[in-house]
Design an enzyme around this catalytic site. Sequence first.
Site, PDB file in Angstrom:
ATOM      1  N   ASP A  53     -26.809 -77.179  31.309  1.00 27.67           N
ATOM      2  CA  ASP A  53     -26.876 -75.702  31.193  1.00 27.67           C
ATOM      3  C   ASP A  53     -26.169 -75.037  32.167  1.00 27.67           C
ATOM      4  O   ASP A  53     -26.632 -75.404  33.488  1.00 27.67           O
ATOM      5  CB  ASP A  53     -28.459 -75.219  31.000  1.00 27.67           C
ATOM      6  CG  ASP A  53     -28.558 -74.149  29.917  1.00 27.67           C
ATOM      7  OD1 ASP A  53     -27.987 -73.181  30.079  1.00 27.67           O
ATOM      8  OD2 ASP A  53     -29.500 -74.683  29.084  1.00 27.67           O
TER       9      ASP A  53
ATOM     10  N   ASP B 256     -25.154 -70.020  29.612  1.00 21.72           N
ATOM     11  CA  ASP B 256     -26.479 -69.180  29.228  1.00 21.72           C
ATOM     12  C   ASP B 256     -25.957 -67.742  29.192  1.00 21.72           C
ATOM     13  O   ASP B 256     -25.269 -67.192  30.090  1.00 21.72           O
ATOM     14  CB  ASP B 256     -27.432 -69.361  30.359  1.00 21.72           C
ATOM     15  CG  ASP B 256     -28.789 -68.687  30.238  1.00 21.72           C
ATOM     16  OD1 ASP B 256     -29.545 -69.013  29.103  1.00 21.72           O
ATOM     17  OD2 ASP B 256     -29.132 -67.985  30.917  1.00 21.72           O
TER      18      ASP B 256
ATOM     19  N   GLU C  41     -23.828 -69.076  24.902  1.00 19.26           N
ATOM     20  CA  GLU C  41     -24.983 -68.249  24.256  1.00 19.26           C
ATOM     21  C   GLU C  41     -24.655 -66.743  24.131  1.00 19.26           C
ATOM     22  O   GLU C  41     -24.455 -65.819  25.068  1.00 19.26           O
ATOM     23  CB  GLU C  41     -26.273 -68.487  25.220  1.00 19.26           C
ATOM     24  CG  GLU C  41     -27.514 -67.887  24.170  1.00 19.26           C
ATOM     25  CD  GLU C  41     -28.683 -67.615  25.208  1.00 19.26           C
ATOM     26  OE1 GLU C  41     -29.702 -67.512  24.645  1.00 19.26           O
ATOM     27  OE2 GLU C  41     -28.500 -67.302  26.408  1.00 19.26           O
TER      28      GLU C  41
ATOM     29  N   HIS D 199     -34.944 -74.079  22.651  1.00 18.70           N
ATOM     30  CA  HIS D 199     -36.272 -73.669  23.507  1.00 18.70           C
ATOM     31  C   HIS D 199     -36.612 -72.253  23.453  1.00 18.70           C
ATOM     32  O   HIS D 199     -37.727 -72.069  24.322  1.00 18.70           O
ATOM     33  CB  HIS D 199     -36.033 -74.227  24.685  1.00 18.70           C
ATOM     34  CG  HIS D 199     -34.731 -73.229  25.607  1.00 18.70           C
ATOM     35  ND1 HIS D 199     -33.439 -73.465  24.724  1.00 18.70           N
ATOM     36  CD2 HIS D 199     -34.857 -72.441  26.538  1.00 18.70           C
ATOM     37  CE1 HIS D 199     -32.777 -72.413  25.554  1.00 18.70           C
ATOM     38  NE2 HIS D 199     -33.426 -71.981  26.491  1.00 18.70           N
ATOM     39  N   ASP D 200     -35.939 -71.373  22.726  1.00 16.04           N
ATOM     40  CA  ASP D 200     -36.177 -69.954  22.991  1.00 16.04           C
ATOM     41  C   ASP D 200     -36.822 -69.258  21.435  1.00 16.04           C
ATOM     42  O   ASP D 200     -36.950 -68.259  21.387  1.00 16.04           O
ATOM     43  CB  ASP D 200     -34.867 -69.073  23.165  1.00 16.04           C
ATOM     44  CG  ASP D 200     -34.453 -69.245  24.474  1.00 16.04           C
ATOM     45  OD1 ASP D 200     -35.526 -69.424  25.539  1.00 16.04           O
ATOM     46  OD2 ASP D 200     -33.511 -69.147  24.876  1.00 16.04           O
TER      47      ASP D 200
HETATM   48  C1  GLC Z   1     -31.207 -67.472  27.944  1.00 22.45           C
HETATM   49  C2  GLC Z   1     -32.235 -68.840  27.947  1.00 22.45           C
HETATM   50  C3  GLC Z   1     -33.678 -68.494  28.144  1.00 22.45           C
HETATM   51  C4  GLC Z   1     -33.851 -67.655  29.295  1.00 22.45           C
HETATM   52  C5  GLC Z   1     -32.898 -66.570  29.395  1.00 22.45           C
HETATM   53  C6  GLC Z   1     -32.603 -66.004  30.852  1.00 22.45           C
HETATM   54  O1  GLC Z   1     -31.576 -66.929  26.608  1.00 22.45           O
HETATM   55  O2  GLC Z   1     -31.970 -69.603  26.726  1.00 22.45           O
HETATM   56  O3  GLC Z   1     -34.452 -69.639  27.974  1.00 22.45           O
HETATM   57  O4  GLC Z   1     -35.046 -67.159  29.537  1.00 22.45           O
HETATM   58  O5  GLC Z   1     -31.582 -66.968  28.980  1.00 22.45           O
HETATM   59  O6  GLC Z   1     -31.911 -66.903  31.643  1.00 22.45           O
END
Ligand code: GLC
Length: 552
Positions: free
Chosen positions: A102, A203, A259, A332-333
């Site tokens: 990540d 991310d 993402e 995980h989100d």
């Molecule tokens: C992304 C991650 C999440 C995190 C956010 C801030 O959305 O997947 O878990 O809290 O970024 O880094």
Amino acid sequence: MNIEIERKWWKESVVYQIYPRSFYDSNGDGIGDLRGIIEKIDYIASLGVDVIWLNPVYKSPNDDNGYDISDYRDIMDEFGTMADWVELLDRVHQAGMKLIMDLVVNHTSDEHEWFIESRSSLDNEYRDYYIWRDGIDGNPPNDWLAHFSGSAWEFDEKTGQYFLHLFTRRQPDLNWENEKVRAGVHDIMKFWLEKGIDGFRIDTINMFSKVPGLPPVEAADGKLRWGGEFFMNGPRIHEFIHEMNEKVLAGYDVMTVGECPDVTPEMAIDYVGPERKELNMLFQFEHMSVDHPHEDKWDIRPFDLVRFKEIISKWQIELHGRGWNSNYLMNHDQPRSVSRFGDDGKYRVESAKMLLTFLMTLEGTTYIYQGEEIGMINSGLDRIEDYRDVEVLNHYKEAVRGGKDLEEVIESYMKMSRDNSRTPMQWSKEPNAGFSTVEPWIKPGVSWREINVENDLESPDSIIKFFRQLVKIRKENLTLIYGEFEQLMPDDQDLFIYRRFMDDEVYLSILNFSADNHDLTILPDHAQLLLGNYNDETEWLRPYEARIYRIR
Ligand code: GLC
Ligand code: CA
């Protein structure tokens, strides 16, 4: 076979996502760790997956579970050492799999040395690594909102200015306009690529470029909106990603997945079109908001399959031949997919298999998240004391202040909170779900005695074993990976049926997203059943039934 789309290993891969904190605790401190993953490599490989994606394992004070990084070149204390990590990478490679990391570089931790320097004085050489502004009449520089509640600006006494943080106040945003920041990020990437990793999940990648001047939202109706239009898909974003590709990624045979909330397929193609030389694929979010309004995940609505099918079909069709999809139902989100899109009671096993069949019969790279292969369900945690996620904890404080009905608030966490998927991986009936010998950092989900890897493997209806078959079928039938997609019966509210075709091959995926029986009228006589989640083939469809047919 003539494949019009270029074949690539990362297109044919199934990715298994690991949330290290909750995967397996090897040393009895209640926290999952790298040696725990090493111990479970044979298990992961046995699923047939190709790539492991690790959520952040870097040094971090854990304000947001590792998404706040204080040292990008070192491992989080609780997770182990760099030597453990090197061993993990070797073991993953020996098992014939790949490893992606990540990359969290929209922001750092406030404990990162760049930020410690930056906040120390107005003329520090790192000042411009972050986004500092003067306040306006004692208020923040603009009205943007942070993702995890409150203003996106934090006042810093020392120098009398505010810094921007799109996430928690301990996650200051980097200033991507500064080319030294970009060069610093490129160096971090090279550091890991040189160690031999196979790619990055990047991310919040479409938030790097902010609109110059950081204009306020000033919603006319006086209702605060969050300001996304000024920091998502910003004016220089493609320049930044293209530069990252040119200066770093182009030199390696690796995969990248960014993402990207808030993108349409047209916008996505600008990020992933092969001629653009930016990313291989991205995580779009459109299907993740079918059960709540765009800006309020806690305002939960019933799942609307017709809308869901429309979104999935649109992405399948519009990216075909122009980009590459990544398909996921959770991470995980997000809450657990069985609880959200299937049935986590009576038809848990059937619906878990049905949802996996869906993921494995779409064009694109498949991503599954730890526990999805055993049909893990939402946590069932019903007391605020049992929650750990900063998003929930901040939201709860606001709810208390705002005099909200707290029972309803907790109910919404039980449906949508990120902790639903962050409870420990359920390995066995042993105490603490076989995850740890001591009480874990977050309680196991209430279902652990029944739903765990050990039980699943002993069951004649094993989801894991079904998943292995899906992997095999997908690998043996490239049309399922590369073929075109066409939806049948788009208005049906319970069934999702689509054809996949390439050259002279045609497959049919039939998925019942409901607990009702349904007539099956569209099946040609010569259809050959490749796999189904019931043991026999009836003339009608049963609750949450899934079938894959080969038509030609
Ligand atoms: C992304 C991650 C999440 C995190 C956010 C801030 O959305 O997947 O878990 O809290 O970024 O880094
Ligand atoms: Ca541990």
